[in-house]
Design an enzyme around this catalytic site. Structure first.
Site, mmCIF file in Angstrom:
data_model
loop_
_atom_site.group_PDB
_atom_site.id
_atom_site.type_symbol
_atom_site.label_atom_id
_atom_site.label_comp_id
_atom_site.label_asym_id
_atom_site.label_seq_id
_atom_site.Cartn_x
_atom_site.Cartn_y
_atom_site.Cartn_z
ATOM 1 C CG ASP A 81 -0.296 -0.473 2.503
ATOM 2 O OD1 ASP A 81 0.946 -0.517 2.559
ATOM 3 O OD2 ASP A 81 -1.021 -0.790 3.451
ATOM 4 C CG HIS A 112 -5.801 -2.342 9.025
ATOM 5 N ND1 HIS A 112 -5.915 -1.310 9.932
ATOM 6 C CD2 HIS A 112 -4.493 -2.327 8.643
ATOM 7 C CE1 HIS A 112 -4.746 -0.720 10.093
ATOM 8 N NE2 HIS A 112 -3.855 -1.321 9.327
ATOM 9 C CG ASN A 124 -8.870 -1.666 12.262
ATOM 10 O OD1 ASN A 124 -7.914 -2.258 11.756
ATOM 11 N ND2 ASN A 124 -9.397 -0.579 11.718
ATOM 12 C CD GLU A 151 -8.707 0.927 8.071
ATOM 13 O OE1 GLU A 151 -8.728 0.017 8.929
ATOM 14 O OE2 GLU A 151 -8.104 1.993 8.234
HETATM 15 C C1 GLP Z 1 -0.351 0.021 8.461
HETATM 16 C C2 GLP Z 1 -0.058 -0.839 7.251
HETATM 17 C C3 GLP Z 1 -0.235 -2.305 7.528
HETATM 18 C C4 GLP Z 1 0.439 -2.679 8.835
HETATM 19 C C5 GLP Z 1 -0.160 -1.873 9.964
HETATM 20 C C6 GLP Z 1 0.441 -2.203 11.315
HETATM 21 O O1 GLP Z 1 -1.678 0.325 8.612
HETATM 22 N N1 GLP Z 1 -0.883 -0.457 6.137
HETATM 23 O O2 GLP Z 1 0.304 -3.050 6.451
HETATM 24 O O3 GLP Z 1 0.300 -4.055 9.071
HETATM 25 O O4 GLP Z 1 0.074 -0.514 9.697
HETATM 26 O O5 GLP Z 1 1.642 -1.511 11.496
HETATM 27 P P1 GLP Z 1 2.644 -1.726 12.687
HETATM 28 O O6 GLP Z 1 3.475 -2.882 12.312
HETATM 29 O O7 GLP Z 1 3.434 -0.460 12.760
HETATM 30 O O8 GLP Z 1 1.819 -1.968 13.899
#
Ligand code: GLP
Length: 240
Positions: free
Chosen positions: A67, A137, A135, A142
């Site tokens: 993304d 995702h 949440n 989402e």
């Molecule tokens: C973002 C990314 C996800 C990732 C999530 C959790 O929202 N789009 O791909 O898994 O964050 O991130 P973190 O590893 O910093 O908790």
């Protein structure tokens, strides 16, 4: 799902990173799907160290990422491209032309089709790395009423904005992103999923033990044939 629990994120980084190193050595021109967020950083660090030590080469590897934010220049320090550049791309011998990234500033529909075709033309993603949001995702899919298909533009939820805005100290965090859809993620042949910390425990439980529902997008992984789940003890704390 193959669920593995480790003491800390360092151990996960080595274990998950080793899977990549071994896979690349056996399949030097493989196609890898990467993820951003704090969780995969130790895995990228391990890969970079192994490359520096001459134990693996990324020279024929092709990469995609899950993304990218919309309305943010690619060169901004908080773009996901710059995150990957800082944590991996600049530290290994990947060729720039072998790195493909969603463009959050392009026409969403045209960009979705370009990305889908680019993945298909390269033979599909061999291993997709995934983290999880609090949440449930994955990528920026989402909670929703139905599972998404190919890449699309998404309005981020308050939970995600709250979690990620700590990184934005100069400008407000973007409210939209381009993300690979659930359908594109599920096409990957193998998935490596990593979650660490107590804040992810409920989402991890819902993903593994809960109903398969778009209200917890990660729950779809129960239906994928090859998922390896790396958890630390805190993230695994609500599993039996
Ligand atoms: C973002 C990314 C996800 C990732 C999530 C959790 O929202 N789009 O791909 O898994 O964050 O991130 P973190 O590893 O910093 O908790």
């Amino acid at each position: 799902m193959d669920i593995r629990v480790y003491k800390n994120e360092q151990e996960i980084g080595e274990a998950a990173g080793k899977i990549y190193v071994d896979y690349i050595n056996a399949n030097p021109s493989c196609v890898l799907g990467f993820a951003t967020g704090a969780t995969p950083v130790p895995t990228y660090t391990y890969m970079a160290e192994q490359c520096k030590a001459g134990n693996v080469s990324f020279k024929d590897v092709k990469t995609f990422n899950l993304d990218e934010y919309c309305d943010l220049p690619k060169e901004h320090k908080n773009s996901f491209y710059m995150f990957m550049y800082d944590n991996l791309f600049s530290k290994v011998d990947l060729k720039p032309e072998n790195i493909d990234f969603l463009n959050g500033n392009a026409d969403p529909e045209a960009e979705s089709e370009r990305y889908r075709k680019s993945i298909e033309d390269k033979g599909g993603i061999d291993i997709q790395l995934l983290g999880i949001g609090r949440n449930g995702h994955i990528a920026f899919n989402e909670p929703a009423d139905e599972f998404s298909g190919e890449a699309y533009k998404i309005k981020l939820t308050e939970s995600t904005i709250e979690a990620n805005s700590i990184y934005f100290d100069d400008i407000p965090m973007p409210r939209y992103a381009m993300t690979m859809g659930i359908g594109s993620i599920m096409k990957a042949r193998k998935i490596i999923f990593i979650a660490t910390g107590a804040a992810k425990a409920q989402a991890v439980r819902d993903m593994i033990k809960g109903e398969v529902t778009p209200k917890c997008p990660a729950s779809i992984l129960q239906t994928h044939p090859d998922v390896t789940v790396f958890l630390d003890e805190a993230a695994a704390s609500l599993l039996d």
